[in-house]
Design a protein around this motif. Structure first.
Motif, PDB file in Angstrom:
ATOM      1  N   SER A 233      -5.782   0.630  -9.961  1.00  0.00           N
ATOM      2  CA  SER A 233      -5.893   0.472  -8.512  1.00  0.00           C
ATOM      3  C   SER A 233      -6.849  -0.662  -8.170  1.00  0.00           C
ATOM      4  O   SER A 233      -7.930  -0.787  -8.739  1.00  0.00           O
ATOM      5  CB  SER A 233      -6.396   1.780  -7.897  1.00  0.00           C
ATOM      6  N   LEU A 234      -6.444  -1.487  -7.208  1.00  0.00           N
ATOM      7  CA  LEU A 234      -7.267  -2.600  -6.748  1.00  0.00           C
ATOM      8  C   LEU A 234      -7.985  -2.295  -5.441  1.00  0.00           C
ATOM      9  O   LEU A 234      -8.742  -3.135  -4.941  1.00  0.00           O
ATOM     10  CB  LEU A 234      -6.404  -3.856  -6.582  1.00  0.00           C
ATOM     11  N   SER A 241      -7.407  -1.217   3.687  1.00  0.00           N
ATOM     12  CA  SER A 241      -6.530  -1.236   2.511  1.00  0.00           C
ATOM     13  C   SER A 241      -5.074  -1.173   2.940  1.00  0.00           C
ATOM     14  O   SER A 241      -4.726  -0.498   3.914  1.00  0.00           O
ATOM     15  CB  SER A 241      -6.850  -0.062   1.583  1.00  0.00           C
ATOM     16  N   LEU A 242      -4.235  -1.863   2.210  1.00  0.00           N
ATOM     17  CA  LEU A 242      -2.798  -1.858   2.445  1.00  0.00           C
ATOM     18  C   LEU A 242      -2.046  -1.123   1.342  1.00  0.00           C
ATOM     19  O   LEU A 242      -1.067  -0.438   1.603  1.00  0.00           O
ATOM     20  CB  LEU A 242      -2.268  -3.297   2.539  1.00  0.00           C
ATOM     21  N   SER A 243      -2.501  -1.292   0.109  1.00  0.00           N
ATOM     22  CA  SER A 243      -1.814  -0.710  -1.043  1.00  0.00           C
ATOM     23  C   SER A 243      -2.788  -0.665  -2.208  1.00  0.00           C
ATOM     24  O   SER A 243      -3.653  -1.544  -2.323  1.00  0.00           O
ATOM     25  CB  SER A 243      -0.590  -1.561  -1.409  1.00  0.00           C
ATOM     26  N   LEU A 846       5.088  -2.695  -2.321  1.00  0.00           N
ATOM     27  CA  LEU A 846       3.641  -2.598  -2.163  1.00  0.00           C
ATOM     28  C   LEU A 846       3.236  -2.352  -0.719  1.00  0.00           C
ATOM     29  O   LEU A 846       2.261  -1.635  -0.454  1.00  0.00           O
ATOM     30  CB  LEU A 846       2.972  -3.879  -2.670  1.00  0.00           C
ATOM     31  N   LEU A 847       3.961  -2.927   0.226  1.00  0.00           N
ATOM     32  CA  LEU A 847       3.548  -2.858   1.623  1.00  0.00           C
ATOM     33  C   LEU A 847       4.111  -1.648   2.360  1.00  0.00           C
ATOM     34  O   LEU A 847       3.419  -1.060   3.206  1.00  0.00           O
ATOM     35  CB  LEU A 847       3.967  -4.139   2.349  1.00  0.00           C
ATOM     36  N   SER A 852       2.522   1.998  -1.387  1.00  0.00           N
ATOM     37  CA  SER A 852       1.759   1.626  -0.201  1.00  0.00           C
ATOM     38  C   SER A 852       0.869   2.780   0.232  1.00  0.00           C
ATOM     39  O   SER A 852       1.137   3.949  -0.065  1.00  0.00           O
ATOM     40  CB  SER A 852       2.711   1.239   0.933  1.00  0.00           C
ATOM     41  N   TYR A 853      -0.208   2.462   0.946  1.00  0.00           N
ATOM     42  CA  TYR A 853      -1.070   3.490   1.518  1.00  0.00           C
ATOM     43  C   TYR A 853      -0.524   4.029   2.839  1.00  0.00           C
ATOM     44  O   TYR A 853      -1.076   4.960   3.409  1.00  0.00           O
ATOM     45  CB  TYR A 853      -2.479   2.929   1.762  1.00  0.00           C
ATOM     46  N   PHE A 854       0.556   3.419   3.358  1.00  0.00           N
ATOM     47  CA  PHE A 854       1.119   3.905   4.619  1.00  0.00           C
ATOM     48  C   PHE A 854       1.851   5.219   4.405  1.00  0.00           C
ATOM     49  O   PHE A 854       2.699   5.314   3.529  1.00  0.00           O
ATOM     50  CB  PHE A 854       2.071   2.863   5.199  1.00  0.00           C
TER      51      PHE A 854
END
Length: 854
Positions: A233-234, A241-243, A846-847, A852-854
């Motif tokens: 994880s980055l 954060s986006l992803s 990723l987005l 993704s964190y969405f």
């Protein structure tokens, strides 16, 4: 003159461990397989006396039988090479030892450093990770051997149902199928015959081997998709954060990186990579996570490292989130179009297992599913029917050999091979042949000194195809093969490439001799195919229209986005089958274009706060278009996070409405109005209760969908606010200057702009320099006596290493070398690297996808 070459450096690293490779059976995990395949390193293992090279995840008891050197003695030594954490590969390493009881020495080479193991949240190992793991592996192996021995002495059962108990958190265990082979009747004799060898204690050694990466060319590399560094994880989940696969938005508040495993692993990889290449790094960073990585690398350096005779190099670290447009674009890049057109290999079992175990993982240890870099080049079209028949006859011979080899042995592995051969016989289809004849890119392979991938990396699609055709023509001439093909200068057709490929592959000797150019030409054919070509060009056209609209008004841009979403309704799946397409851009493609539109809107129509760059009416039209597209094509939503949990209900709703539309309208007749039925008119519960309930459920489903779409657009606000929230972009001068070649400076990617200004020694706000040990000494001490250093610049170094944290693509690499060429500095050697190889589909994942964190 010493020339920087990442391929040569990796090959030299393999030469340095030749003593461990001699006489050993080598097991590679998926990440190492990707790396060594692109490196072209498999012949080196044979050169250094390796018995065989096998797959760690799919190992077999027959692996020890295969021996390239022709010896008949059982293998006494195995080498395991992994790009993953030792805890992730433990189950496979233990199974490898259990399958080979004659082994006395096991050498493990991992690309993850000891500190990297101890810093990773999901790893149970400490600072002395290698020594700890050596002890734990021997303990688990001895426990397994004792269990198997006890079971064989007291029972004839074929399977052990209990699993190994491992007290240490994070260790993967066997399942019943994996461990059953150790107590099969066929293995009883192996354990009995090797009882003397088992009395001798197993010797295990773990060593660091950092040179595991995927070189696309000697000047361009990425990390293996199955490795722990690329999967780490980055960013942690928070507002910026986006992803997990992308660095957080740079707000000027860089963290210490302790909660971001990807920062630690990336810092250690780059530090040891530079050490192996004898480079003394002067570190520059652009972005919050890059600054964190730069500080970690600076802290790892010492006066001893600086004082050694090493070549000075500048390292430029860049956050991917500072430029999301470049990897999302369908640029004019031969490299990107070819890689996007080719199918990828399936993900490795190690990464899949690591993914499924995240529910019990510690915070910050999220793994990212990276797309495999092993692209499969279809070669079945260049093989004629007679050659296909020969391949099937070869398979029949293999099956006969397997059946007659040991027909009396009940060994499950032999049965598996026979079953595999039978399955291939049953599946005599184009797909079976395709799998057998697939090829892959090999960076180190060349034809008469021509490095193919290096030559096409900086080419546009048209120029790259013309160059491939030229190589084919030269090869045909040298092979004295005549082909009647009419070619037009400056353009390439699929038919002429197909004709030349088939002529060159007409004989087995020519096919084997020229397989590199044949594979590259077949890959070019895939990119020139009508489906891939038309879709890529449709994307280019749509992206150009978005840029033009963004330079006009927000209303024009919103209308363009809505039009793209509406057109995507006509491109999709209907009941799992392809519809008659009136367009080339699918709904997922339209979502990616919407993200691009919001990024452009944020750059051209800045707003205050977290508000939308569009008006309420403009945004409402886009929302309605997305809702309509989802209702029309609910079969394409399985990989999108924002509709998770609603997909099945939406598919059921669409199927029901489609059936209702197909039913013919019933004509009313006077006889239908029967007097006996008038009494039921007031009984609403009897006639319409179910319909009301169904209508309520449908309405509730639509309301839930609209709520999800509203949340989606709130997430879009993050993209429109990237430039405003990214401190380096907000304060940086990247919007007005002009470049060379007729292209505006603004149309280029961020990496081009950074290198263009850095090589020109212009000031770059936000670019941080991390002082080396000597530099800190001058600042703190000698600087008081007037011996201070001048402000360092990236252009002061003849070697520049650029690493994009989060990933890069071929277009960005081509632009980077364009910036170097336009700088007028031929003395500078440029090497570009990245976390992974990105294309627009990866960016959508990723987005907005499951990564993704969405």
């Amino acid at each position: 003159m010493y020339v920087i070459d990442v391929i040569k450096s990796a090959i030299d690293a393999i030469h340095q461990i030749s003593e461990s490779l001699e006489g050993a059976t080598i097991y590679l995990d998926a990440g190492c397989t990707e790396s060594f395949q692109l490196l072209g390193a498999f012949p080196l293992f044979l050169e250094h006396g390796a018995r065989a090279v096998c797959c760690l995840e799919n190992l077999s008891s027959l692996d020890m039988v295969a021996d390239w050197n022709g010896t008949t003695d059982p293998a006494k030594k195995i080498v395991v090479m992994t790009s993953s954490l030792l805890s992730d590969t433990h189950r496979y390493t233990l199974r490898c030892l259990s399958l080979n009881p004659s082994v006395q020495c096991c050498s493990i080479f991992t690309s993850i450093s000891e500190i990297g193991h101890s810093a990773y949240p999901d790893s149970p190992l400490g600072p002395d990770a290698y020594r700890e793991y050596e002890t734990l592996l021997i303990q688990d192996y001895e426990e397994l051997v004792n269990k198997c021995k006890t079971k064989l002495e007291h029972s004839d059962e074929r399977n052990i149902t209990e699993k190994l108990d491992t007290a240490d958190e994070g260790w993967a265990t066997f399942d019943e199928k994996e461990i059953s082979h150790t107590t099969s009747p066929s293995s009883r004799g192996v354990y009995d015959d090797n009882s003397n060898e088992r009395e001798q204690k197993l010797v295990v050694s773990v060593q660091h081997f950092p040179m595991i990466f995927c070189p696309m060319t000697p000047k361009f590399f990425v990390l293996p998709s199955g490795g722990s560094v690329a999967q780490a994880s980055l960013s942690t989940e928070h507002e910026d954060s986006l992803s997990p696969g992308l660095p957080p938005v740079s707000t000027g508040m860089a963290s210490d990186g302790e909660d971001v495993p990807g920062a630690t692993l990336t810092a250690h990889f780059l530090y040891y990579l530079a050490s192996k290449m004898d480079l003394k790094l002067e570190i520059f960073s652009f972005g919050d996570l890059s600054k964190t990585v730069g500080r970690m690398m600076t802290d790892m350096s010492s006066l001893y490292d600086v004082g050694r005779r090493k070549r000075s190099a500048g390292l430029l670290l860049i956050d991917r989130t500072l430029d999301l447009l470049t990897p999302s674009r369908h640029g004019d890049s031969f490299f990107d179009r070819v890689f996007s057109a080719l199918p990828r290999k399936e993900r490795s079992p190690i990464s899949t297992h690591a993914r499924t175990s995240q529910a019990q993982a510690k915070p910050g240890s999220t793994r990212i599913q990276r797309a495999p870099l092993d692209v499969r080049i279809p070669l079945d079209n260049v093989i004629n029917k007679d050659s296909r028949a020969e391949n099937f006859r070869l398979l029949e011979g293999i099956e006969a050999a397997l059946c007659g080899w040991n027909s009396s042995s009940p060994d499950s592995k032999i049965k598996d091979l026979i079953n595999l051969s039978s399955r291939i016989q049953e599946e005599k289809s184009s797909n079976s042949v395709k799998e057998l004849l697939d090829g892959s890119f090999i960076a180190a392979e060349n034809f008469r000194g021509t490095p193919y991938l290096e030559a096409v990396l900086d080419r546009r699609m048209k120029d790259g195809a013309v160059l491939v055709r030229k190589w084919l023509q030269e090869t045909l001439r040298k092979e004295d093969i005549s082909v009647n093909v009419k070619s037009r200068p400056g353009s390439v057709t699929m038919s002429e490439l197909e004709t030349m490929i088939k002529a060159l592959a007409s004989t087995d000797s020519s096919l084997l001799k020229n397989k590199a150019i044949i594979q590259l030409a077949a890959a070019t054919l895939a990119a020139l195919d009508d489906i891939h070509r038309d879709k890529w060009e449709a994307f280019i056209s749509a992206e150009k229209m978005l840029h033009v609209s963004a330079s006009d008004t927000s209303q024009s841009l919103a209308a363009q986005i809505g039009d793209l979403i509406n057109k995507s309704i006509f491109t999709g799946l209907q009941d799992g089958k392809q519809k008659s397409s009136q367009g080339l851009i699918s709904f997922q493609d339209a979502l990616l274009l919407t993200v691009i539109g919001y990024i452009l809107a944020g750059e051209n129509f800045p707003t205050t706060g977290s508000t939308s760059p569009f008006s309420w009416q403009e945004e409402q039209l886009m929302k309605e278009a997305i809702v309509d597209a989802i209702i029309e094509n609910p079969w394409l939503l399985e990989n999108l996070n924002f509709v998770q949990g609603l997909s099945e209900e939406l598919v059921a709703y669409k199927s029901k409405t489609s059936l209702q539309e197909k039913e013919p309208a019933k004509e009313l007749d006077v006889d239908d109005f029967d007097d006996d039925e008038w009494g039921n008119w007031g009984d609403e519960d009897a006639d319409g209760a179910s319909n009301k309930d169904q209508g309520f459920n449908d309405m509730q489903l639509k309301l839930q969908l609209r709520d999800r779409v509203d949340n989606l657009f709130k997430f879009f606000f993050k993209f429109s606010g990237l430039k405003k929230r990214n401190v380096p972009l907000r304060d940086g001068p990247f919007s007005s200057e002009l470049g060379f070649g007729g292209d505006s400076f603004e149309s280029k990617g961020l990496l081009y702009k950074l290198l263009f200004r850095a090589l020109g020694k212009y000031d770059i706000p936000g670019l941080e320099h991390h002082s080396s040990a000597v530099g800190r000494l001058f600042k703190s001490g000698f600087g008081r006596f007037g011996l201070g250093q001048a402000k360092p610049s990236l252009a002061d170094h003849n070697v520049i290493l650029v690493f994009v944290i989060g990933g890069t693509n071929g277009l960005e690499v081509r632009e980077a070398f364009e910036a170097l060429s336009e700088s007028g500095r031929p003395d500078i050697e440029l090497v570009v690297g990245g976390t992974t190889l990105l294309n627009p589909d990866n960016m959508l994942e990723l987005l907005l996808g499951k990564s993704s964190y969405f």
